[in-house]
Write an enzyme that holds these catalytic residues in place. Sequence first.
Site, PDB file in Angstrom:
ATOM      1  N   GLU A  32      42.538  35.918  50.203  1.00 42.29           N
ATOM      2  CA  GLU A  32      42.356  37.081  51.117  1.00 42.29           C
ATOM      3  C   GLU A  32      41.199  37.227  51.560  1.00 42.29           C
ATOM      4  OE1 GLU A  32      44.950  40.127  49.202  1.00 42.29           O
ATOM      5  OE2 GLU A  32      44.290  41.378  51.119  1.00 42.29           O
ATOM      6  N   ARG A 257      44.367  34.832  34.261  1.00 42.92           N
ATOM      7  CA  ARG A 257      43.017  35.206  35.027  1.00 42.92           C
ATOM      8  C   ARG A 257      41.910  35.303  34.054  1.00 42.92           C
ATOM      9  NH1 ARG A 257      44.237  38.438  39.785  1.00 42.92           N
ATOM     10  NH2 ARG A 257      42.313  39.289  39.734  1.00 42.92           N
ATOM     11  N   LYS A 267      36.027  44.944  44.087  1.00 46.10           N
ATOM     12  CA  LYS A 267      35.322  45.217  45.622  1.00 46.10           C
ATOM     13  C   LYS A 267      35.090  46.529  45.570  1.00 46.10           C
ATOM     14  CE  LYS A 267      38.962  43.097  47.692  1.00 46.10           C
ATOM     15  NZ  LYS A 267      39.354  41.714  46.683  1.00 46.10           N
TER      16      LYS A 267
HETATM   17  P1  ATP Z   1      40.430  40.378  43.677  1.00 45.93           P
HETATM   18  O1  ATP Z   1      41.363  41.471  43.895  1.00 45.93           O
HETATM   19  O2  ATP Z   1      39.922  40.392  42.411  1.00 45.93           O
HETATM   20  O3  ATP Z   1      39.827  39.968  44.807  1.00 45.93           O
HETATM   21  P2  ATP Z   1      42.969  38.768  44.283  1.00 45.93           P
HETATM   22  O4  ATP Z   1      43.983  38.186  43.512  1.00 45.93           O
HETATM   23  O5  ATP Z   1      43.088  39.722  45.065  1.00 45.93           O
HETATM   24  O6  ATP Z   1      41.592  39.164  43.291  1.00 45.93           O
HETATM   25  P3  ATP Z   1      42.391  36.708  46.236  1.00 45.93           P
HETATM   26  O7  ATP Z   1      41.426  36.672  47.300  1.00 45.93           O
HETATM   27  O8  ATP Z   1      43.910  37.009  46.850  1.00 45.93           O
HETATM   28  O9  ATP Z   1      42.215  37.519  45.123  1.00 45.93           O
HETATM   29  O10 ATP Z   1      42.581  35.312  45.294  1.00 45.93           O
HETATM   30  C1  ATP Z   1      42.505  34.110  45.692  1.00 45.93           C
HETATM   31  C2  ATP Z   1      43.182  33.370  44.445  1.00 45.93           C
HETATM   32  O11 ATP Z   1      42.094  33.433  43.376  1.00 45.93           O
HETATM   33  C3  ATP Z   1      44.584  33.632  44.104  1.00 45.93           C
HETATM   34  O12 ATP Z   1      45.113  32.527  43.669  1.00 45.93           O
HETATM   35  C4  ATP Z   1      44.369  34.483  42.755  1.00 45.93           C
HETATM   36  O13 ATP Z   1      45.023  34.418  41.824  1.00 45.93           O
HETATM   37  C5  ATP Z   1      43.152  33.829  42.297  1.00 45.93           C
HETATM   38  N1  ATP Z   1      42.078  34.743  41.598  1.00 45.93           N
HETATM   39  C6  ATP Z   1      41.664  36.014  41.636  1.00 45.93           C
HETATM   40  N2  ATP Z   1      40.997  36.443  40.716  1.00 45.93           N
HETATM   41  C7  ATP Z   1      41.018  35.828  39.700  1.00 45.93           C
HETATM   42  C8  ATP Z   1      40.761  35.815  38.260  1.00 45.93           C
HETATM   43  N3  ATP Z   1      40.061  36.580  37.956  1.00 45.93           N
HETATM   44  N4  ATP Z   1      40.709  34.552  37.540  1.00 45.93           N
HETATM   45  C9  ATP Z   1      41.301  33.503  37.982  1.00 45.93           C
HETATM   46  N5  ATP Z   1      41.938  33.241  39.301  1.00 45.93           N
HETATM   47  C10 ATP Z   1      41.713  34.581  40.215  1.00 45.93           C
HETATM   48 MG    MG Z   2      45.156  39.205  46.527  1.00 44.25          MG
HETATM   49 MG    MG Z   3      41.475  39.491  46.737  1.00 40.66          MG
END
Ligand code: ATP
Ligand code: MG
Ligand code: MG
Length: 574
Positions: A32, A257, A267
């Site tokens: 995102e 994760r 964030k």
């Molecule tokens: P965050 O809230 O920490 O930004 P998120 O899941 O909202 O995490 P996105 O930007 O939507 O993050 O993530 C893009 C991809 O990265 C998704 O497929 C997510 O599952 C993966 N991802 C995010 N955080 C992790 C993590 N800590 N370990 C492994 N994969 C991750």
């Molecule tokens: Mg997300």
């Molecule tokens: Mg995110």
Amino acid sequence: TIDPQHMFKVGFLEDVFKIRPMKPVRTRFPPEPNGFLHIGHAKAIAVNFGFAKFHGGSCNLRYDDTNPESEEQVYFDAILEMIQWLGFHPREITYSSDNFDRLYAHAEQLIECGKAYVCHCSDAQIKDQRGGGEGRPRYRCQHAEQTVAHNLTEFRAMRDGKYKPQQAFLRMKQDITDGNPQMWDLAAYRVLETPHFRTGNKWRIYPTYDFTHCLCDSYEGITHSLCTTEFVLSRVSYEWLNHSLGVYEPMQREYGRLSISGTVLSKRKILKLVESGIVRGWNDPRLYTLIGIKRRGVPPGAILEFVNELGVTTTNSVIDIKRFEQAVRKYLERTVPRLMLVLDPVPVVLEDAEGDDSSADLGGLEGTALSIPFNPKDPQVGVHDVKFARTIYIDRADFREEADPSFFRLAPGKSVGLLHVPYPIRAVSYTKDPESGKVTQIRAVLERGVAKKQKTYIQWVPPVETGSRRAEVRVYNPLFKSDNPNDTEGGFLQDINPESEIIYPDALIESGFDEVRRRGPWPEAAGESELGKGGPESVRFQGIRVAYFAQDSDSTDDKIVLNRIVALKEDVGK
Ligand code: ATP
Ligand code: MG
Ligand code: MG
């Protein structure tokens, strides 16, 4: 050394391929664009790009931009930059928003086949329909009974601006008898009045993650849709929607994760650190954002190796930062040149021998260029010159005003070896600043008669007139005092380590630095060498006996700023 493709052959990912041995493999990394990537995302990048690469396939970068409220251009750019920095290349760069028309058409199709309805219930009503969170019987609202024609009219009214946010949304008609909450008539579209970064004011309704993700995967021909385990329950709705619409069906599987202890990745929390001035910005070297880790000087290859070592399974893992640092250290040990750097310099004025005429030229050594290997263990990377001089600088910590049998470095009457110099030096006298009590100068003799090996050899740097450079060195320690800053009473801001950044404003570094800088990324720096465009931080070296360092982006032609990447050993140099 680890085969960089190791993780993609074993365990979880091997099973994923066995379940669906479909080639060419097509994956996607779907961030995102609402923040900067962090170390956890490096795992997601490595898994998606690496899995595809291993099977000779390709991976798309898909900006999952269906939430117009939190997206900004800088995030789009930074995300792509980090993927490339890690050495990966998306086959295509796509945007969920590019599919808004197609998604809308599919939403109408879903209504037409009786599998979606426009609902006007409040959050509280919906919660109650879902058993009130207490396992009470679930039921559907009256909106689920509306005709197809009515739902179509209402959905178009939503699209055309008749409803305010919260007043109407499109729900999928799934299976509320299913034990899985992801089947309880999830939202597919909601009204939002925020203009979208890419589509402007064209839309007032936006599809949800649950509606968008599986369909975009389908449109892009994704074979294996890899996501993290919090989406396990969503797998059923993912399959339900593609199946209901009769479109191509990718396969979703979930891996654990990666979390790091001793830091914060959220964030919201990092924003607080930035706004309160505790860190130098989102790319502060003490943060575990990828832009922070990059600025600190951690090579991309070290991050991949770290992720590789952890492997991919279905369990979430909390990894100690020390383990990350250990992986970085191991990587740097193999890949960077060695240079002499003095953090806190004290001048040592050399005399040829006690009582000698001080105009003597130190046995021919004065002004001589000593040829010093960049890495004694790897002659292939070559040598560079350092000019010996009558005044040299050593680290304050390598001198004591009083000799002590347990101290094997320089002290009055005691000798110590100088790295790469054939003779040791022996301190004769020293001067001190009466006010600060600090040693200002040491006088020593070059013991040309002594050839025996010394117990200790210390680093030294000749004066700037011979090509040495002055540098500001920033030594980083953990940003937080505890391993669980999130659990600290009063919140993580109460857990800040006051010594997380220690600055040495007047460090000196030998002239070999300029050559390292000229050469650019050291040949072994994986990823970067492939890209051939390292930033300032790709100038990395081991300061012998001190630590690993990289050039900071604050450096200019006149002023060098260095970051400590990691100490030479765990827990040293605090
Ligand atoms: P965050 O809230 O920490 O930004 P998120 O899941 O909202 O995490 P996105 O930007 O939507 O993050 O993530 C893009 C991809 O990265 C998704 O497929 C997510 O599952 C993966 N991802 C995010 N955080 C992790 C993590 N800590 N370990 C492994 N994969 C991750
Ligand atoms: Mg997300
Ligand atoms: Mg995110």
